[in-house]
Design an enzyme around this catalytic site. Sequence first.
Site, PDB file in Angstrom:
ATOM      1  N   LYS A  44      -6.225  -8.418  -8.406  1.00  0.00           N
ATOM      2  CA  LYS A  44      -7.261  -9.221  -9.061  1.00  0.00           C
ATOM      3  C   LYS A  44      -7.659  -8.547 -10.367  1.00  0.00           C
ATOM      4  O   LYS A  44      -7.735  -7.316 -10.424  1.00  0.00           O
ATOM      5  CB  LYS A  44      -8.505  -9.319  -8.160  1.00  0.00           C
ATOM      6  CG  LYS A  44      -8.426 -10.457  -7.167  1.00  0.00           C
ATOM      7  CD  LYS A  44      -9.732 -10.507  -6.406  1.00  0.00           C
ATOM      8  CE  LYS A  44      -9.767 -11.586  -5.371  1.00  0.00           C
ATOM      9  NZ  LYS A  44     -10.010 -12.911  -5.855  1.00  0.00           N
TER      10      LYS A  44
ATOM     11  N   ASP B 121      -4.545  -3.347 -18.656  1.00  0.00           N
ATOM     12  CA  ASP B 121      -3.682  -2.189 -18.940  1.00  0.00           C
ATOM     13  C   ASP B 121      -4.010  -1.531 -20.280  1.00  0.00           C
ATOM     14  O   ASP B 121      -3.165  -0.852 -20.874  1.00  0.00           O
ATOM     15  CB  ASP B 121      -2.189  -2.565 -18.897  1.00  0.00           C
ATOM     16  CG  ASP B 121      -1.762  -3.043 -17.512  1.00  0.00           C
ATOM     17  OD1 ASP B 121      -2.280  -2.515 -16.515  1.00  0.00           O
ATOM     18  OD2 ASP B 121      -0.918  -3.956 -17.438  1.00  0.00           O
TER      19      ASP B 121
ATOM     20  N   ASN C 166      -6.023   2.955 -12.637  1.00  0.00           N
ATOM     21  CA  ASN C 166      -4.975   2.039 -12.166  1.00  0.00           C
ATOM     22  C   ASN C 166      -3.622   2.686 -12.379  1.00  0.00           C
ATOM     23  O   ASN C 166      -3.437   3.463 -13.306  1.00  0.00           O
ATOM     24  CB  ASN C 166      -5.058   0.734 -12.980  1.00  0.00           C
ATOM     25  CG  ASN C 166      -3.998  -0.270 -12.572  1.00  0.00           C
ATOM     26  OD1 ASN C 166      -3.774  -0.512 -11.384  1.00  0.00           O
ATOM     27  ND2 ASN C 166      -3.298  -0.851 -13.537  1.00  0.00           N
TER      28      ASN C 166
ATOM     29  N   HIS D  97       0.277   1.678 -13.205  1.00  0.00           N
ATOM     30  CA  HIS D  97       1.090   0.561 -13.711  1.00  0.00           C
ATOM     31  C   HIS D  97       2.551   1.011 -13.783  1.00  0.00           C
ATOM     32  O   HIS D  97       2.840   2.097 -14.291  1.00  0.00           O
ATOM     33  CB  HIS D  97       0.581   0.129 -15.093  1.00  0.00           C
ATOM     34  CG  HIS D  97       1.359  -1.007 -15.639  1.00  0.00           C
ATOM     35  ND1 HIS D  97       1.165  -2.308 -15.201  1.00  0.00           N
ATOM     36  CD2 HIS D  97       2.380  -1.049 -16.528  1.00  0.00           C
ATOM     37  CE1 HIS D  97       2.034  -3.090 -15.823  1.00  0.00           C
ATOM     38  NE2 HIS D  97       2.770  -2.356 -16.630  1.00  0.00           N
TER      39      HIS D  97
ATOM     40  N   GLY E 148       0.767  -1.240   0.000  1.00  0.00           N
ATOM     41  CA  GLY E 148       0.000   0.000   0.000  1.00  0.00           C
ATOM     42  C   GLY E 148       0.798   1.290   0.000  1.00  0.00           C
ATOM     43  O   GLY E 148       0.329   2.297   0.522  1.00  0.00           O
TER      44      GLY E 148
HETATM   45  C1  GRF Z   1       3.041  -0.856  -7.668  1.00  0.00           C
HETATM   46  O1  GRF Z   1       4.234  -1.040  -8.369  1.00  0.00           O
HETATM   47  C2  GRF Z   1       1.924  -0.598  -8.646  1.00  0.00           C
HETATM   48  O2  GRF Z   1       2.312   0.080  -9.785  1.00  0.00           O
HETATM   49  C3  GRF Z   1       1.510  -1.977  -9.007  1.00  0.00           C
HETATM   50  O3  GRF Z   1       1.665  -2.745  -7.825  1.00  0.00           O
HETATM   51  C4  GRF Z   1       2.618  -2.132  -6.955  1.00  0.00           C
HETATM   52  C5  GRF Z   1       1.908  -1.893  -5.649  1.00  0.00           C
HETATM   53  O4  GRF Z   1       2.667  -1.350  -4.640  1.00  0.00           O
HETATM   54  N1  GRF Z   1       0.218  -1.987  -9.639  1.00  0.00           N
HETATM   55  P1  GRF Z   1       1.994  -0.774  -3.317  1.00  0.00           P
HETATM   56  O5  GRF Z   1       1.081  -1.868  -2.733  1.00  0.00           O
HETATM   57  O6  GRF Z   1       1.219   0.462  -3.656  1.00  0.00           O
HETATM   58  O7  GRF Z   1       3.138  -0.496  -2.388  1.00  0.00           O
END
Ligand code: GRF
Length: 202
Positions: A91, A150, A107, A109, A14
């Site tokens: 998920k 994505d 989202n 990425h 998180g």
């Molecule tokens: C991040 O690299 C995000 O881009 C990807 O999953 C990772 C999550 O990290 N979708 P966090 O749980 O926010 O620390």
Amino acid sequence: MEKTRIAVLVSGGGTNLEALLCAKENGKIPHGDICLVVSSKQGVFALERAKNHNVKSVVIEQKDKELFENELISTLQNEKIDLVVLAGFLKILTERFTKLYSNRIINVHPSLIPSFCGNGFYGLTVHEKALDYGVKVTGATVHFVNEIPDGGKIILQKSVNVCKNDTPEKLQKRVMKQAEWVILPKAVELVSKNLTKEKNKK
Ligand code: GRF
């Protein structure tokens, strides 16, 4: 003015959630309120972060996809959520869900889409593939979520340099710090501003 009500969906540490909560506290998301955190896993650190910032959280551990989404949808509807932010949420959501919240799910990425994205590209794999390919620049993308992994419209991107002795771990940290934690709060404010306008027209 009725602000955009935001839910953040997580499955892990998180850090992106933390970036959002801090941005909100620092006045950088004036058009949105982070009302709810939904985790697909019990015991993850993201839940601690929600608690530390006094944000309500819910865990939905249902394995069956359809039942999971049924529970998710009723949770979001009960909280009158306008915008769903995926922040390390592991998920894949079905078309039923992405259509229901069309242009209301975003989202983050960890690459410059359309490079190193799509099915199977998550976590460290994204950075391993970028290093294997030998790119000199990578980055992060915030995009709307549709039925293609994505594949939704891009909202913001930020580039990050690859360094000579990078490991996937080192690169992952740099991409988070220099790009993800910067553009996610900005994109959330951009989208919230539009949704807030729409909401207050009615
Ligand atoms: C991040 O690299 C995000 O881009 C990807 O999953 C990772 C999550 O990290 N979708 P966090 O749980 O926010 O620390």
